[in-house]
Design an enzyme around this catalytic site. Sequence first.
Site, PDB file in Angstrom:
ATOM      1  CG  ASN A 271      -2.671  -2.303   1.672  1.00 37.41           C
ATOM      2  OD1 ASN A 271      -3.631  -1.786   1.061  1.00 37.41           O
ATOM      3  ND2 ASN A 271      -2.909  -3.328   2.296  1.00 37.41           N
TER       4      ASN A 271
ATOM      5  CB  ILE B 260       4.532   0.694   0.849  1.00 31.54           C
ATOM      6  CG1 ILE B 260       4.943   2.137   0.801  1.00 31.54           C
ATOM      7  CG2 ILE B 260       3.546   0.163  -0.239  1.00 31.54           C
ATOM      8  CD1 ILE B 260       5.849   2.495  -0.350  1.00 31.54           C
ATOM      9  CB  CYS B 261       1.843  -3.803   3.287  1.00 33.53           C
ATOM     10  SG  CYS B 261       1.770  -5.768   3.317  1.00 33.53           S
ATOM     11  CG  LEU B 262       3.256  -3.409  -3.481  1.00 38.20           C
ATOM     12  CD1 LEU B 262       1.828  -3.526  -3.855  1.00 38.20           C
ATOM     13  CD2 LEU B 262       3.977  -2.321  -4.412  1.00 38.20           C
TER      14      LEU B 262
ATOM     15  CE  LYS C 289       7.234  -5.524   3.267  1.00 35.63           C
ATOM     16  NZ  LYS C 289       6.171  -4.646   3.402  1.00 35.63           N
TER      17      LYS C 289
END
Lengths: 153, 139
Positions: A79, A86-88, A92
């Site tokens: 992630n 960062i994919c969180l 978002k």
Amino acid sequence: MAGLPRRITKETQRLLSEPVQGISATPDENNLRYFHVTINGPKDSPFEGGVFKLELFLPEEYPMAAPKVRFNTKIYHPNIDKIGRICLDILKDKWSPALQVRTVLLSIQALLSAPNPDDPLANDVADNWKRNEAAAIKTAREWTQKYAMSGGQ
Amino acid sequence: MSTCEKPRTFVLLEELDEGIKGEGDGTISWGLCDDEDSSLTKWIGTIIGPPKTVFEGRIYQLVLHCGEKYPKVAPEVKFNTKVNLPFVSATGHIDSRRFHYLLNWTKSCTMKSLLKEIRRLMTERSYQKLKQPPENMEY
């Protein structure tokens, strides 16, 4: 501190006086919306023993908009991409002004404990993670040693 | 020393996001040279020569170097594709003293607006007399 919203002042004071275990966040001396962060790799994760550097910025719209965060230390994680993004969800569309810098950093620490290859950002890492988890964990451990332990960048 | 100034990393990450979304008509584009370059330093830009000009339909590639002090300090810009323009040196470097946009660079300027400005200048009437090198030549 002219112009710095009270909320940010408060959050900063608390971060400094009651730090979260394994996390440090220090405001930049020239920019009090900009934080130099370290997160220790959680126990029993492939990141254990590593100290990961991040940078965090509170945009003008904060807390109506989420903080901006990225890893400065290279990390092998499904992630987190090659340039540290960062994919969180809470950074978002799931951001809420009820969240704080503290909660964001705790969530990132939790993401290190529980990588989520089904919601990937670094696609090749996620693929490896799903195809051969043991090998991926081994690589993550090697990267931790190489980049996140003393002497690493 | 404004407390609200956006740090370099986040300025550049926003420019990267916008570059991926594209400019709509595709006449300019920009992105990292190397998608693993976490220092976000070396960028590649493209400009498609505007119609009804001597640059029409040509694809110009440029390299933009965003240093440690970006966006306070303007990027260094160099054409990879050969072009004849008064503000571009014999090696392809843009001479900031002869290019008002770089000369008057401020921290709110972006690579997008820089590329747009170069493309706009390509439509200047006085430049239409400049003899252009053969297509697809590189510096």
